[in-house]
Scaffold this motif. Structure first.
Motif, mmCIF file in Angstrom:
data_model
loop_
_atom_site.group_PDB
_atom_site.id
_atom_site.type_symbol
_atom_site.label_atom_id
_atom_site.label_comp_id
_atom_site.label_asym_id
_atom_site.label_seq_id
_atom_site.Cartn_x
_atom_site.Cartn_y
_atom_site.Cartn_z
ATOM 1 N N GLN A 82 26.740 57.542 -102.688
ATOM 2 C CA GLN A 82 26.571 56.219 -102.374
ATOM 3 C C GLN A 82 25.930 55.812 -101.292
ATOM 4 N N PRO A 88 22.737 55.080 -98.159
ATOM 5 C CA PRO A 88 21.413 54.968 -99.253
ATOM 6 C C PRO A 88 19.790 55.591 -97.857
ATOM 7 N N TRP A 99 17.074 60.533 -100.054
ATOM 8 C CA TRP A 99 17.994 61.482 -100.592
ATOM 9 C C TRP A 99 16.638 62.054 -101.098
ATOM 10 N N ASN A 141 24.299 58.035 -108.580
ATOM 11 C CA ASN A 141 23.973 56.514 -107.250
ATOM 12 C C ASN A 141 22.372 57.924 -106.450
ATOM 13 N N HIS A 142 22.400 57.572 -105.706
ATOM 14 C CA HIS A 142 21.533 57.147 -104.268
ATOM 15 C C HIS A 142 21.155 58.953 -104.571
#
Length: 246
Positions: free
Chosen positions: A71, A73, A76, A108-109
């Motif tokens: 999760q 941010p 990545w 997710n991220h």
């Protein structure tokens, strides 16, 4: 020099001055703090070098950490992830750490991160270690962050007491990034990072939970002169951040 840490109802623990001990009242707070720390390390590495490397462990303990980390941010697409160790099993097997990371971290991220996979499709575990070693040689070393676990027997990664490959994997002279390991008292041959590559990580973290693991840590600290009997001892005298919850 050592430091004495109070651990609430679990008594005290005496640690080297190089260790930072974080106690958290529950797993949720621990994984939140751990995810934030790892994200901070990775962000700093990206800013400094344009990329970051993260080594993670398998098993059930890190699953909530993976779910918290994915999760975060950060950039990545500039992060390369590798496994501290892997069983020589297909990635579809329930025992596969690759499968675990794909399912719980790479979403997710974090879905944009690149996983450098262990070559479990090789003919045997020795060949898998050779191919994986070649893959790891292409990465930026030292690791920016390495998150370890610990077994009740004092093993970490797949550095098991009594393993025929332990001395080679822990040798300060080895130039290998990983090697094959045959664990004692556990199924499946493994491919594990070697100790020098683990110890050289810019941020070295130990993630443990429960009173039994704290007792194992105490036992390890009481016999540092014989690290081969509890290989976690090989990292306890390094700069190390310990995250623990009862």
């Amino acid at each position: 020099m050592t430091q004495v840490i109070e651990t609430g109802s679990n008594g005290t623990i005496e640690l080297p001055e190089t260790a930072n001990f974080g106690e958290f009242p529950d797993a949720e707070q621990l994984v939140g703090a751990l995810a934030a720390k790892v994200a901070k390390v990775l962000t700093a590495a990206i800013q400094a070098n344009g990329s970051a490397t993260l080594a993670v462990s398998g098993g059930s303990t890190p699953i909530p950490f993976f779910e918290a980390l994915n999760q975060m941010p950060l950039q990545w697409d500039k992060v390369q992830i590798l496994l501290v160790d892997e069983r020589f099993v297909p990635t579809s097997d329930d025992a596969s750490n690759t499968r675990l990371v794909r399912h719980h971290l790479l979403k997710n991220h974090a879905r944009q991160a690149k996983l450098i996979e262990v070559a479990v499709d090789a003919a045997d575990a020795v060949a898998a270690a050779e191919e994986t070693n070649s893959r790891y040689a292409e990465l930026h070393w030292p690791l920016d962050c390495c998150v370890l676990g610990m077994g009740n027997d004092g093993h970490t990664a797949s550095l098991f007491p009594g393993s025929p490959q332990l001395a080679m994997a822990c040798s300060e002279d080895t130039t290998r990034y990983c090697c094959m390991a045959e664990p004692t008292g556990a199924p499946h041959a493994r491919i594990t990072l070697t100790l020098p590559k683990i110890r050289s990580a810019n941020a070295l973290i130990l993630h443990i939970a429960g009173a039994a693991k704290l007792d194992t840590l105490r036992e390890a600290l009481d016999g540092m002169a014989q690290p081969e009997l509890m290989p976690i001892r090989y990292v306890l005298n390094r700069p190390l951040s310990i995250f623990w919850t009862p």
